[in-house]
Design a protein around this motif. Structure first.
Motif, PDB file in Angstrom:
ATOM      1  N   PHE A 241       0.842  -1.201   0.000  1.00  0.00           N
ATOM      2  CA  PHE A 241       0.000   0.000   0.000  1.00  0.00           C
ATOM      3  C   PHE A 241       0.879   1.255   0.000  1.00  0.00           C
ATOM      4  N   TYR A 242       1.809   1.331   0.963  1.00  0.00           N
ATOM      5  CA  TYR A 242       2.650   2.532   1.054  1.00  0.00           C
ATOM      6  C   TYR A 242       3.576   2.656  -0.157  1.00  0.00           C
ATOM      7  N   ASN A 243       4.049   1.537  -0.660  1.00  0.00           N
ATOM      8  CA  ASN A 243       4.869   1.593  -1.877  1.00  0.00           C
ATOM      9  C   ASN A 243       4.090   2.225  -3.026  1.00  0.00           C
ATOM     10  N   TRP A 244       2.889   1.733  -3.225  1.00  0.00           N
ATOM     11  CA  TRP A 244       2.085   2.227  -4.358  1.00  0.00           C
ATOM     12  C   TRP A 244       1.776   3.712  -4.216  1.00  0.00           C
ATOM     13  N   VAL A 245       1.398   4.106  -2.994  1.00  0.00           N
ATOM     14  CA  VAL A 245       1.111   5.540  -2.797  1.00  0.00           C
ATOM     15  C   VAL A 245       2.380   6.343  -3.066  1.00  0.00           C
ATOM     16  N   CYS A 246       3.493   5.842  -2.551  1.00  0.00           N
ATOM     17  CA  CYS A 246       4.784   6.519  -2.703  1.00  0.00           C
ATOM     18  C   CYS A 246       5.149   6.644  -4.184  1.00  0.00           C
ATOM     19  N   TRP A 247       4.973   5.566  -4.917  1.00  0.00           N
ATOM     20  CA  TRP A 247       5.381   5.577  -6.328  1.00  0.00           C
ATOM     21  C   TRP A 247       4.511   6.519  -7.144  1.00  0.00           C
ATOM     22  N   LEU A 248       3.192   6.475  -6.887  1.00  0.00           N
ATOM     23  CA  LEU A 248       2.311   7.366  -7.648  1.00  0.00           C
ATOM     24  C   LEU A 248       2.628   8.822  -7.297  1.00  0.00           C
ATOM     25  N   TYR A 249       2.805   9.085  -6.009  1.00  0.00           N
ATOM     26  CA  TYR A 249       3.185  10.434  -5.584  1.00  0.00           C
ATOM     27  C   TYR A 249       4.531  10.812  -6.229  1.00  0.00           C
ATOM     28  N   GLY A 250       5.459   9.888  -6.195  1.00  0.00           N
ATOM     29  CA  GLY A 250       6.795  10.156  -6.729  1.00  0.00           C
ATOM     30  C   GLY A 250       6.791  10.414  -8.232  1.00  0.00           C
ATOM     31  N   PRO A 253       4.994  14.683  -7.936  1.00  0.00           N
ATOM     32  CA  PRO A 253       4.748  15.191  -6.576  1.00  0.00           C
ATOM     33  C   PRO A 253       3.813  16.399  -6.532  1.00  0.00           C
ATOM     34  N   ASP A 254       3.853  17.243  -7.536  1.00  0.00           N
ATOM     35  CA  ASP A 254       2.952  18.404  -7.519  1.00  0.00           C
ATOM     36  C   ASP A 254       1.504  17.963  -7.649  1.00  0.00           C
ATOM     37  N   LYS A 255       1.309  17.101  -8.590  1.00  0.00           N
ATOM     38  CA  LYS A 255      -0.059  16.646  -8.856  1.00  0.00           C
ATOM     39  C   LYS A 255      -0.656  15.887  -7.675  1.00  0.00           C
ATOM     40  N   TYR A 256       0.194  15.058  -7.038  1.00  0.00           N
ATOM     41  CA  TYR A 256      -0.313  14.189  -5.976  1.00  0.00           C
ATOM     42  C   TYR A 256       0.077  14.691  -4.590  1.00  0.00           C
ATOM     43  N   ALA A 257       0.257  16.007  -4.476  1.00  0.00           N
ATOM     44  CA  ALA A 257       0.723  16.584  -3.209  1.00  0.00           C
ATOM     45  C   ALA A 257      -0.171  16.213  -2.026  1.00  0.00           C
ATOM     46  N   THR A 258      -1.454  16.023  -2.294  1.00  0.00           N
ATOM     47  CA  THR A 258      -2.357  15.720  -1.171  1.00  0.00           C
ATOM     48  C   THR A 258      -2.145  14.310  -0.628  1.00  0.00           C
ATOM     49  N   ALA A 259      -1.272  13.542  -1.241  1.00  0.00           N
ATOM     50  CA  ALA A 259      -0.976  12.213  -0.702  1.00  0.00           C
ATOM     51  C   ALA A 259      -0.161  12.303   0.583  1.00  0.00           C
ATOM     52  N   VAL A 260       0.465  13.454   0.800  1.00  0.00           N
ATOM     53  CA  VAL A 260       1.392  13.585   1.935  1.00  0.00           C
ATOM     54  C   VAL A 260       0.666  14.117   3.171  1.00  0.00           C
ATOM     55  N   GLN A 261       0.900  13.452   4.275  1.00  0.00           N
ATOM     56  CA  GLN A 261       0.331  13.888   5.547  1.00  0.00           C
ATOM     57  C   GLN A 261       0.961  15.204   5.996  1.00  0.00           C
ATOM     58  N   SER A 262       0.112  16.061   6.537  1.00  0.00           N
ATOM     59  CA  SER A 262       0.623  17.274   7.167  1.00  0.00           C
ATOM     60  C   SER A 262      -0.455  17.756   8.129  1.00  0.00           C
ATOM     61  N   GLU A 263      -0.146  18.779   8.882  1.00  0.00           N
ATOM     62  CA  GLU A 263      -1.160  19.308   9.797  1.00  0.00           C
ATOM     63  C   GLU A 263      -2.388  19.744   9.030  1.00  0.00           C
ATOM     64  N   LYS A 264      -2.149  20.372   7.886  1.00  0.00           N
ATOM     65  CA  LYS A 264      -3.269  20.854   7.077  1.00  0.00           C
ATOM     66  C   LYS A 264      -3.946  19.722   6.328  1.00  0.00           C
ATOM     67  N   ARG A 274       8.639   9.479   4.547  1.00  0.00           N
ATOM     68  CA  ARG A 274       8.654   8.584   3.385  1.00  0.00           C
ATOM     69  C   ARG A 274       8.468   9.393   2.109  1.00  0.00           C
ATOM     70  N   ALA A 275       7.568  10.371   2.167  1.00  0.00           N
ATOM     71  CA  ALA A 275       7.230  11.139   0.966  1.00  0.00           C
ATOM     72  C   ALA A 275       8.469  11.785   0.347  1.00  0.00           C
ATOM     73  N   MET A 276       9.373  12.259   1.199  1.00  0.00           N
ATOM     74  CA  MET A 276      10.541  12.957   0.646  1.00  0.00           C
ATOM     75  C   MET A 276      11.434  12.027  -0.172  1.00  0.00           C
ATOM     76  N   ARG A 277      11.318  10.729   0.079  1.00  0.00           N
ATOM     77  CA  ARG A 277      12.145   9.781  -0.682  1.00  0.00           C
ATOM     78  C   ARG A 277      11.463   9.293  -1.959  1.00  0.00           C
ATOM     79  N   CYS A 278      10.159   9.609  -2.113  1.00  0.00           N
ATOM     80  CA  CYS A 278       9.389   8.977  -3.184  1.00  0.00           C
ATOM     81  C   CYS A 278       9.788   9.403  -4.600  1.00  0.00           C
ATOM     82  N   PRO A 279      10.047  10.697  -4.846  1.00  0.00           N
ATOM     83  CA  PRO A 279      10.503  11.033  -6.202  1.00  0.00           C
ATOM     84  C   PRO A 279      11.757  10.251  -6.573  1.00  0.00           C
ATOM     85  N   GLY A 280      12.663  10.077  -5.626  1.00  0.00           N
ATOM     86  CA  GLY A 280      13.875   9.300  -5.868  1.00  0.00           C
ATOM     87  C   GLY A 280      13.574   7.831  -6.096  1.00  0.00           C
ATOM     88  N   GLU A 281      12.623   7.308  -5.327  1.00  0.00           N
ATOM     89  CA  GLU A 281      12.245   5.900  -5.507  1.00  0.00           C
ATOM     90  C   GLU A 281      11.674   5.682  -6.911  1.00  0.00           C
TER      91      GLU A 281
END
Ligand SMILES: [Zn+2]
Length: 299
Positions: A241-250, A253-264, A274-281
């Motif tokens: 699950f996390y791999n797939w989310v990471c890869w799609l986000y990666g 990243p602009d398009k799938y920015a809402t995949a990343v958890q944040s306060e907002k 994890r998200a910061m490593r996804c474009p590289g993955e």
């Protein structure tokens, strides 16, 4: 050749049940560096030459189901021409070295597999039977009609993923491709690359795949093991699950920015670390699959 494209976004919030699983090493599957035994190709297969003019294809068949439930899945798949559609998509993207039978059948277990001896791909009706109620349990919004349509869409999407994953095994096997890391993860990556870089419909299938792994991970978190056999050699469903989310986000990243958890955005699926490593993955996935498959890629 680009693996990048995009489509409409449909994240579902990560259910609380999964939060407990975040303690597991994120991306452990990719980081472990262990090499799963690769099913070796029989000599006669390696020696087959690829004739560009004699291209192969996935050749679908829907065998009679052995139970009424299996028959229902068979009808669903056949009436929606799901396997034909996957076969056409695979042929659009990749040169196959030979015809590869793609059999939907009753197996007596919830499974899907590439058989290196028979050189065919089997999709078990039972897999969708196990998945359907788990996917339905994930739904909380929409009318009954909308939920029913979404369930169909998710089942078709995860079927696309399953077949493309098995196609990944088939390509590694038939083309004797080098695999870095676990072959199971490599097969997931090929499926993710093919779906994430497709049109809107195929990106939708990638999102359905994410929903499916979330559903399976939630079932596991509840102590259920819906796919005992199938899950054996693969990364855990929560990891997938996390791999797939990471890869799609990666992949964008602009398009799938809402995949990343944040306060907002507390409903984002990916922890920021994890998200910061996804474009590289994602880049790494492109680098590992593209050269190996280059002679056989069409678009
Ligand atoms: Zn596999």
């Amino acid at each position: 050749m680009s693996w990048r494209s995009g489509g409409r976004l449909r994240w579902a919030a990560v259910p609380f049940a999964l939060v407990g699983l975040l303690g597991a090493p994120v991306g452990a599957g990719a980081a472990a560096g262990t090499r799963a035994p690769v099913e070796q190709v029989a000599d006669q297969v390696v020696e087959q030459t690829v004739e560009p003019t004699e291209e192969g294809a996935l050749v679908p068949s829907y065998e009679a189901g052995l139970t009424p439930e299996d028959q229902k899945v068979r009808t669903f798949l056949a009436q929606n021409a799901v396997l034909e559609d996957i076969a056409a998509y695979a042929s659009e993207r990749i040169v196959l070295p030979q015809d590869i039978p793609l059999r939907a059948t009753s197996c007596g277990q919830a499974n899907a597999f590439w058989d290196p001896a028979a050189q065919d791909i089997t999709l078990c009706y039972e897999y969708l039977e196990v998945l359907a109620p788990l996917l339905a349990a994930e739904q909380s919004e929409g009318t009954a009609q909308e939920r029913s349509e979404q369930l169909d869409q998710d089942l078709i999407g995860e079927t696309n993923d399953t077949v493309l994953h098995e196609l990944g095994h088939a390509l590694v096997n038939l083309y004797d491709l080098p695999v870095v890391g676990k072959e199971e993860d490599a097969a997931d990556q090929l499926s993710a690359l093919l779906l994430a870089s497709g049109d809107e419909r195929h990106v939708g299938y990638a999102l359905s795949t994410i929903t499916a792994y979330r559903a399976l991970a939630n079932a596991a978190a509840r102590g259920e093991q819906p796919l005992k056999v199938y899950a054996d050699e693969h990364s855990l469903d929560a990891q997938r699950f996390y791999n797939w989310v990471c890869w799609l986000y990666g992949s964008d990243p602009d398009k799938y920015a809402t995949a990343v958890q944040s306060e907002k955005n507390p409903d984002g699926a990916l922890p920021p670390e994890r998200a910061m490593r996804c474009p590289g993955e994602f880049l790494q996935m492109e680098k590992s699959w593209s050269p190996a498959l280059k002679p056989y890629l069409k678009t």
